[in-house]
Scaffold this motif. Structure first.
Motif, PDB file in Angstrom:
ATOM      1  N   GLY B 272     -56.464 -83.237 -37.996  1.00 21.18           N
ATOM      2  CA  GLY B 272     -55.606 -83.048 -39.220  1.00 21.18           C
ATOM      3  C   GLY B 272     -54.495 -84.342 -38.900  1.00 21.18           C
ATOM      4  N   GLU B 273     -54.438 -84.925 -37.698  1.00 23.53           N
ATOM      5  CA  GLU B 273     -53.259 -85.972 -37.371  1.00 23.53           C
ATOM      6  C   GLU B 273     -53.320 -87.278 -38.324  1.00 23.53           C
ATOM      7  OE1 GLU B 273     -50.323 -85.856 -35.966  1.00 23.53           O
ATOM      8  OE2 GLU B 273     -50.529 -83.843 -35.110  1.00 23.53           O
ATOM      9  N   GLU B 274     -54.576 -87.558 -38.823  1.00 26.67           N
ATOM     10  CA  GLU B 274     -54.885 -88.684 -39.613  1.00 26.67           C
ATOM     11  C   GLU B 274     -53.921 -88.736 -41.167  1.00 26.67           C
ATOM     12  OE1 GLU B 274     -57.702 -87.000 -38.707  1.00 26.67           O
ATOM     13  OE2 GLU B 274     -57.623 -85.746 -40.550  1.00 26.67           O
ATOM     14  N   LEU B 275     -53.880 -87.452 -41.554  1.00 30.92           N
ATOM     15  CA  LEU B 275     -53.343 -87.138 -42.726  1.00 30.92           C
ATOM     16  C   LEU B 275     -51.833 -87.181 -42.542  1.00 30.92           C
ATOM     17  CD1 LEU B 275     -55.420 -84.524 -44.666  1.00 30.92           C
ATOM     18  CD2 LEU B 275     -55.484 -87.164 -44.794  1.00 30.92           C
ATOM     19  N   ARG B 276     -51.463 -86.684 -41.395  1.00 31.63           N
ATOM     20  CA  ARG B 276     -49.970 -86.804 -40.967  1.00 31.63           C
ATOM     21  C   ARG B 276     -49.479 -88.287 -40.877  1.00 31.63           C
ATOM     22  NH1 ARG B 276     -46.407 -82.675 -37.605  1.00 31.63           N
ATOM     23  NH2 ARG B 276     -47.899 -80.998 -38.222  1.00 31.63           N
ATOM     24  N   SER B 277     -50.369 -88.891 -40.005  1.00 31.99           N
ATOM     25  CA  SER B 277     -49.996 -90.354 -40.116  1.00 31.99           C
ATOM     26  C   SER B 277     -49.847 -91.038 -41.318  1.00 31.99           C
ATOM     27  CB  SER B 277     -50.815 -90.950 -38.893  1.00 31.99           C
ATOM     28  OG  SER B 277     -52.076 -91.283 -39.735  1.00 31.99           O
ATOM     29  N   ILE B 278     -50.499 -90.824 -42.107  1.00 37.71           N
ATOM     30  CA  ILE B 278     -50.609 -91.438 -43.633  1.00 37.71           C
ATOM     31  C   ILE B 278     -49.148 -90.709 -44.282  1.00 37.71           C
ATOM     32  CG2 ILE B 278     -51.577 -91.593 -45.675  1.00 37.71           C
ATOM     33  CD1 ILE B 278     -54.451 -91.433 -44.302  1.00 37.71           C
ATOM     34  N   ALA B 279     -48.855 -89.584 -44.011  1.00 38.87           N
ATOM     35  CA  ALA B 279     -47.651 -89.042 -44.880  1.00 38.87           C
ATOM     36  C   ALA B 279     -46.413 -89.780 -44.116  1.00 38.87           C
ATOM     37  CB  ALA B 279     -47.817 -87.654 -44.540  1.00 38.87           C
ATOM     38  N   ALA B 280     -46.364 -89.984 -42.960  1.00 43.39           N
ATOM     39  CA  ALA B 280     -45.222 -90.528 -42.032  1.00 43.39           C
ATOM     40  C   ALA B 280     -45.107 -92.005 -42.636  1.00 43.39           C
ATOM     41  CB  ALA B 280     -45.252 -90.629 -40.547  1.00 43.39           C
ATOM     42  N   VAL B 281     -46.141 -92.706 -43.053  1.00 43.22           N
ATOM     43  CA  VAL B 281     -46.163 -94.234 -43.352  1.00 43.22           C
ATOM     44  C   VAL B 281     -45.671 -94.198 -44.984  1.00 43.22           C
ATOM     45  CG1 VAL B 281     -47.639 -96.283 -44.087  1.00 43.22           C
ATOM     46  CG2 VAL B 281     -47.993 -94.999 -42.022  1.00 43.22           C
ATOM     47  N   VAL B 282     -46.167 -93.299 -45.547  1.00 44.72           N
ATOM     48  CA  VAL B 282     -45.798 -93.316 -47.092  1.00 44.72           C
ATOM     49  C   VAL B 282     -44.071 -92.647 -47.250  1.00 44.72           C
ATOM     50  CG1 VAL B 282     -46.038 -91.919 -49.280  1.00 44.72           C
ATOM     51  CG2 VAL B 282     -48.115 -93.123 -47.978  1.00 44.72           C
ATOM     52  N   ILE B 283     -44.008 -91.820 -46.486  1.00 47.46           N
ATOM     53  CA  ILE B 283     -42.478 -91.159 -46.348  1.00 47.46           C
ATOM     54  C   ILE B 283     -41.560 -92.351 -45.877  1.00 47.46           C
ATOM     55  CG2 ILE B 283     -40.895 -89.712 -45.398  1.00 47.46           C
ATOM     56  CD1 ILE B 283     -43.032 -87.435 -45.306  1.00 47.46           C
ATOM     57  N   GLY B 284     -42.173 -93.192 -45.041  1.00 47.85           N
ATOM     58  CA  GLY B 284     -41.249 -94.175 -44.632  1.00 47.85           C
ATOM     59  C   GLY B 284     -41.143 -95.239 -45.531  1.00 47.85           C
ATOM     60  N   GLY B 285     -41.408 -95.433 -46.774  1.00 45.85           N
ATOM     61  CA  GLY B 285     -41.479 -96.108 -47.811  1.00 45.85           C
ATOM     62  C   GLY B 285     -42.422 -97.458 -47.818  1.00 45.85           C
ATOM     63  N   THR B 286     -43.505 -97.213 -47.410  1.00 37.82           N
ATOM     64  CA  THR B 286     -44.407 -98.280 -47.444  1.00 37.82           C
ATOM     65  C   THR B 286     -45.236 -98.115 -48.529  1.00 37.82           C
ATOM     66  OG1 THR B 286     -44.796 -98.869 -44.988  1.00 37.82           O
ATOM     67  CG2 THR B 286     -46.510 -99.399 -46.152  1.00 37.82           C
ATOM     68  N   ASN B 287     -45.781 -98.899 -49.268  1.00 39.72           N
ATOM     69  CA  ASN B 287     -46.329 -98.877 -50.456  1.00 39.72           C
ATOM     70  C   ASN B 287     -47.913 -98.709 -50.124  1.00 39.72           C
ATOM     71  OD1 ASN B 287     -47.573 -99.138 -52.784  1.00 39.72           O
ATOM     72  ND2 ASN B 287     -46.724-101.085 -53.769  1.00 39.72           N
ATOM     73  N   LEU B 288     -48.555 -97.547 -50.808  1.00 40.38           N
ATOM     74  CA  LEU B 288     -49.820 -97.075 -50.457  1.00 40.38           C
ATOM     75  C   LEU B 288     -50.789 -98.084 -50.906  1.00 40.38           C
ATOM     76  CD1 LEU B 288     -51.249 -94.826 -48.994  1.00 40.38           C
ATOM     77  CD2 LEU B 288     -51.047 -93.339 -51.118  1.00 40.38           C
ATOM     78  N   PHE B 289     -50.166 -98.767 -51.720  1.00 46.34           N
ATOM     79  CA  PHE B 289     -51.224-100.049 -52.407  1.00 46.34           C
ATOM     80  C   PHE B 289     -51.157-101.515 -51.526  1.00 46.34           C
ATOM     81  CE2 PHE B 289     -50.378 -97.136 -55.768  1.00 46.34           C
ATOM     82  CZ  PHE B 289     -51.590 -96.731 -56.034  1.00 46.34           C
ATOM     83  N   GLY B 290     -50.298-101.429 -50.460  1.00 46.25           N
ATOM     84  CA  GLY B 290     -50.187-102.521 -49.771  1.00 46.25           C
ATOM     85  C   GLY B 290     -49.122-103.782 -50.140  1.00 46.25           C
ATOM     86  N   GLY B 291     -49.045-104.471 -49.123  1.00 47.62           N
ATOM     87  CA  GLY B 291     -48.105-105.335 -49.429  1.00 47.62           C
ATOM     88  C   GLY B 291     -46.227-105.320 -49.340  1.00 47.62           C
ATOM     89  N   GLU B 292     -46.198-103.937 -49.012  1.00 49.14           N
ATOM     90  CA  GLU B 292     -44.643-103.598 -48.984  1.00 49.14           C
ATOM     91  C   GLU B 292     -44.496-102.574 -48.151  1.00 49.14           C
ATOM     92  OE1 GLU B 292     -42.203-104.034 -53.115  1.00 49.14           O
ATOM     93  OE2 GLU B 292     -44.114-102.734 -53.334  1.00 49.14           O
ATOM     94  N   GLY B 293     -43.494-102.783 -47.483  1.00 48.21           N
ATOM     95  CA  GLY B 293     -43.131-101.932 -46.211  1.00 48.21           C
ATOM     96  C   GLY B 293     -42.939-102.450 -44.900  1.00 48.21           C
ATOM     97  N   GLY B 294     -43.135-101.251 -43.687  1.00 44.21           N
ATOM     98  CA  GLY B 294     -42.904-101.894 -42.488  1.00 44.21           C
ATOM     99  C   GLY B 294     -43.087-100.832 -41.502  1.00 44.21           C
ATOM    100  N   VAL B 295     -43.149-100.781 -40.103  1.00 45.56           N
ATOM    101  CA  VAL B 295     -43.264 -99.860 -38.994  1.00 45.56           C
ATOM    102  C   VAL B 295     -42.133 -99.211 -38.837  1.00 45.56           C
ATOM    103  CG1 VAL B 295     -45.142-100.889 -38.198  1.00 45.56           C
ATOM    104  CG2 VAL B 295     -42.994-101.772 -37.328  1.00 45.56           C
ATOM    105  N   ILE B 296     -40.944 -99.649 -39.049  1.00 47.42           N
ATOM    106  CA  ILE B 296     -39.575 -98.982 -38.720  1.00 47.42           C
ATOM    107  C   ILE B 296     -39.404 -97.505 -39.558  1.00 47.42           C
ATOM    108  CG2 ILE B 296     -37.189 -99.126 -38.397  1.00 47.42           C
ATOM    109  CD1 ILE B 296     -38.840-100.651 -36.500  1.00 47.42           C
ATOM    110  N   GLY B 297     -39.688 -98.278 -40.750  1.00 52.38           N
ATOM    111  CA  GLY B 297     -39.718 -97.078 -41.969  1.00 52.38           C
ATOM    112  C   GLY B 297     -40.847 -95.723 -41.534  1.00 52.38           C
TER     113      GLY B 297
END
Lengths: 505, 348
Positions: B272-297
């Motif tokens: 289940g960690e794959e979903l958690r990692s996706i959640a972390a990315v999205v919570i961090g402000g990266t656009n799920l459709f690409g092109g906007e965001g970053g690793v610090i978020g």
């Protein structure tokens, strides 16, 4: 009945009621004022032709009337009553119908499903009555005098047939105010004549119509009044007798052609791009030409004549056959990276195809620098910021900031960003594919001035366009295409609207 | 004066920097609010020990999320990260506990650096496979990685024979994991968990690539507008493959850290960690459709998830309710983020 059909354009009865009145309509998009206080009146039984260059605000105005955009300011009065907060549904309830320029059909559904969309006939058990739906659809297109299979998938129809389906769909619910946004752009003469017959019948029923078209020749055939928009404002409303071509164009453009097209005199240099036997896609066959340094070579064709494929084939965006020589040497171009390495630059037909909307000018400008380089190579931040400053100043890119995503720029400024990109990437051969589609008049003049500048610096320009005026204004030579092949080559002194159209059709 | 006032309505006016800060700083602000709330709600939260505890627990998700960010920025999604983490962990631990016999040659038990390098290599290779399938056959990222996720779990089961590694059998014959690996998962320097330090280094490396290397720019371009990237001469296939390879590599690093923490690996770990990692990315402000965001978020996003977990435990919330709260928080954060984006980006 017969008498009215014979008369080309019956004027609305004197004292016809005002169906629709627009007062000082304004519309601002981020960074662009598309409409700057537009007022006009539409009478019952009237066909009011709306003229204007691309970007003058015609389509925006139509979308406001159809409830698709909300105006920033102004009043809309329908049959004497002010309406506020129009939505597509309430516009429909008021009897306002819009035939879209870019078709609003669902390509995966059938003709019948599209025409009956939202009100499919049902039987007693609430099931869709397909037989009835097909009958309705056949009737609707039949009224336009054509036969299109109601069961056919819309996406597989020809553009002209799709256009007719779109028209049939809107007419199906009997609008009293009908907005037609370039309905004839894809129609043949015979189909157009049938559409005009329908329009005349609607006039008799008292339907008021706003009719947008680029074909000035249609004015005497159908218009009762002509209103010209320029740069988001109404320039004037005139009668068809007064609306000869020169007058219309000068009203639309607001300046003489010489000012609009600053064509420099440049001596033709050595061959820069030689193309032999280029074929690609479904239509383009065996295209050969030579483009010289300092030359602007135009390519003209009507829809589907093959000129749409030229840019993609040259730039490696599409598989193609044929020989391409650049500066006298054979070059295989299989990918855009190859094309860029050979000094080609492409201004795509659709600017959305060229820019990354959420990035600022800098990254958009420097994007081609990354092609043909290792993914691990360092970004040239300093060079990027220097060149961005320089091009913002040189090309007057507005807003002149480096922190605004390019999606907030107007069409003309986006076009300048793309131009700056290819200048910075060292391109010497620029392919302009429909360079002025959707940008306003002022920006157009800027783009043409830049085009003139480029050839004066010894660059070469291939200008693929469907705008007759700009080809006549800017090109040294024009290749006219028909059915995928070149049907004529016209020198600058031979260029005229008639000559171009004659060889194209 | 009047013209002065009308200027900022166009974006790029005086308000841009402030808006930028709000846009980028959003997840961080959410984290601060969460921490302030928990400090007031329970005295056990704001202790140094607990902070280290949280960072240790967040490290795994954070490292996965860094690679996931690369993929999501290209407009893709990597569902296989947890499976890659498990496979890499299993390969490395098997090589460290059972003699390797290949083509009749007995290589014995491999030295730790080699076994770890092979584990990381497996991660990269899995990522390359994902990227290649997507680029070559033009199938949606979601489907491709859904498939490899399942396949790689199967491979991990084969590699381990379905048993935990080291198994009782190998342990009885004296097999043990090297202390370096255990340290990476459970050790600390001056009280700071080594796993958290590794997560920070991974995130900084990711930040560096995205900000200063051609690959980073290409990733933003491909995710922001694929067609425009193509016209500008960017090799979309290569960019995608490299983004997935980075995701595979970070998954392998995360897998090895989990081994160090658990002192064991098994084929079904990190479920289940794959979903958690996706959640972390999205919570961090990266656009799920690409092109906007970053690793610090994404790093901040992973910590938010960690803090939330930890806080709910400290508040004695039942594990059943914890799931509900976590799910709701993900949705709320993204709703807030969308709303803020419209406010800041939409201009007037």
């Amino acid at each position: 009945m017969t008498a009215t059909v014979l008369r080309p354009s019956a004027a609305p009865p004197a004292g016809a009621p005002v169906l629709l009145r627009l007062e000082s309509i304004e519309k601002a998009f981020v960074g662009v004022r598309a409409l700057k206080g537009v007022s006009l009146e539409l009478l019952a039984g009237e066909v009011q032709m709306l003229l204007g260059e691309n970007g003058a605000g015609k389509s925006t105005l139509m979308k406001i009337l159809a409830g698709e955009y909300a105006p920033t300011a102004g009043r809309i009065v329908v049959r004497g009553r002010e309406v506020a907060g129009l939505t597509p549904d309430s516009a429909k309830a008021l009897g306002i119908g819009l035939i879209h320029q870019e078709l609003s059909l669902v390509p995966a559904l059938s003709v019948a499903e599209n025409i009956c969309l939202g009100r499919m006939p049902t039987n007693r058990f609430g099931q869709i009555d397909w037989k009835r739906a097909h009958e309705l659809a056949a009737e609707a297109v039949g009224r336009l005098g054509v036969a299109i299979d109601p069961g056919a998938e819309v996406g597989r129809l020809q553009i002209a047939e799709q256009q007719l389906v779109e028209i049939a769909r809107v007419l199906e619910w009997n609008p009293e105010i009908l907005l037609l946004d370039e309905p004839t752009s894809a129609l043949s003469d015979a189909e157009r004549e049938r559409l005009f017959a329908v329009i005349r019948r609607l006039k008799e029923r008292g339907v008021g119509m706003i009719y947008i078209s680029h074909h000035l020749a249609e004015i005497p055939m159908i218009a009762d009044r002509v209103t010209v928009l320029r740069d988001g404002s109404v320039v004037g409303t005139i009668l068809p007798d007064e609306a000869d071509e020169d007058r219309c164009i000068s009203m639309m453009v607001g300046r003489s052609l010489e000012d609009q097209f600053p064509k420099p005199v440049v001596a033709k240099g050595a061959p820069a791009l030689e193309v032999a036997g280029l074929s690609a896609g479904k239509t383009l066959q065996d295209l050969s030409f030579t483009l010289h340094q300092g030359e602007i070579l135009g390519i003209f064709g009507l829809m589907g004549a093959g000129q749409e494929e030229v840019a993609a084939a040259l730039f490696g965006l599409q598989k193609s056959r044929g020989r391409i020589r650049i500066n006298g040497q054979d070059r295989g171009i299989r990918t855009p990276a190859d094309a860029i390495a050979q000094g080609l630059g492409l201004l795509t037909r659709d600017r959305r195809q060229s820019l990354v909307p959420m990035l600022t000018v800098g990254p958009n400008l420097s994007l081609p620098w990354l092609s043909n380089r290792s993914p691990w190579s360092a970004l040239q931040h300093r060079r990027e910021s220097e060149e961005v400053q320089r091009y913002i100043a040189d090309l007057k890119i507005r807003p002149a900031t480096t922190t605004t995503p390019v999606r907030f720029y107007s069409g003309g400024n986006q076009q300048k960003v793309i131009l700056a990109r290819w200048m910075s990437s060292g391109a010497s051969i620029l392919v302009f594919d429909e360079p002025t589609r959707g940008i306003d008049v002022g920006a157009k003049a800027d783009v043409f001035a830049l085009m003139g500048d480029l050839v004066q610096r010894g660059m070469s320009v291939l200008m693929i366009s469907s705008e007759l005026n700009e080809l006549i204004g800017m090109a040294d030579r024009v290749l006219v295409m028909r059915g995928g092949r070149v049907s004529a080559e016209l020198g600058r002194h031979e260029l005229s609207q008639e000559a171009l159209l004659r060889h194209a059709s | 004066m009047a013209s002065q006032r009308s200027l900022p309505s166009a974006p790029g006016g005086a308000g841009t920097r402030y808006r930028d800060l709000l846009l980028r700083g959003g997840p961080f602000i959410a984290l601060v609010i969460l921490c302030v709330f928990l400090s007031m709600a329970t005295p056990h939260f704001a202790t140094l020990d607990n902070m280290f505890n949280i960072t240790r627990q967040s490290a795994f998700t954070a490292i996965l999320a860094v690679g996931q960010t690369f993929v999501i920025l290209t407009g893709g999604i990597d569902l296989s990260v947890a499976a890659v983490a498990a496979l890499s962990a299993c390969v490395t631990t098997v090589l460290l506990t059972t003699p390797l016999v290949l083509f009749g040659y007995d290589f014995g038990i491999l030295p730790a650096p080699l076994a770890i390098a092979i584990g990381l290599g497996v991660g990269c290779a899995c990522g390359a496979l994902n990227g290649w399938i997507i680029a070559r056959f033009k199938i949606p990222d979601f489907i491709a990685t859904l498939g490899t996720m399942t396949v790689l779990r199967g491979v991990a089961l084969i590699v381990t024979d379905g048993l935990p590694v080291p198994s009782f059998q190998s342990m009885s014959s004296g097999a043990a994991l090297p202390s370096a690996l255990i340290q990476a998962g459970s050790g600390s320097v001056l009280g700071i968990p080594i796993s958290a330090i590794i997560a920070l280094i991974v995130a900084l490396a990711g930040f560096y690539i995205l900000r200063y290397r051609a690959l980073g720019r290409a990733i933003f371009a491909v995710g922001g507008n694929r067609e425009a990237a193509r016209v500008a001469g960017i090799d979309i296939g290569r960019t995608k493959i490299m983004a997935y390879m980075i995701s595979g590599l970070t998954a392998a690093i995360a897998g090895l850290i989990m081994v160090g923490r658990l002192n064991s690996a098994n084929a079904l770990m990190a479920d289940g960690e794959e979903l958690r990692s996706i959640a972390a990315v999205v919570i961090g402000g990266t656009n799920l459709f690409g092109g906007e965001g970053g690793v610090i978020g994404s790093l901040v996003g992973a910590v938010i998830i960690g803090v939330l977990n930890n806080g709910l435990n400290l508040l004695n919330v039942s594990p059943f309710w914890q799931r509900i709260v976590q799910g709701l928080v993900i949705v709320l954060v993204v709703i807030f983020d969308q709303w803020r984006r419209r406010k800041t980006a939409g201009g007037n």
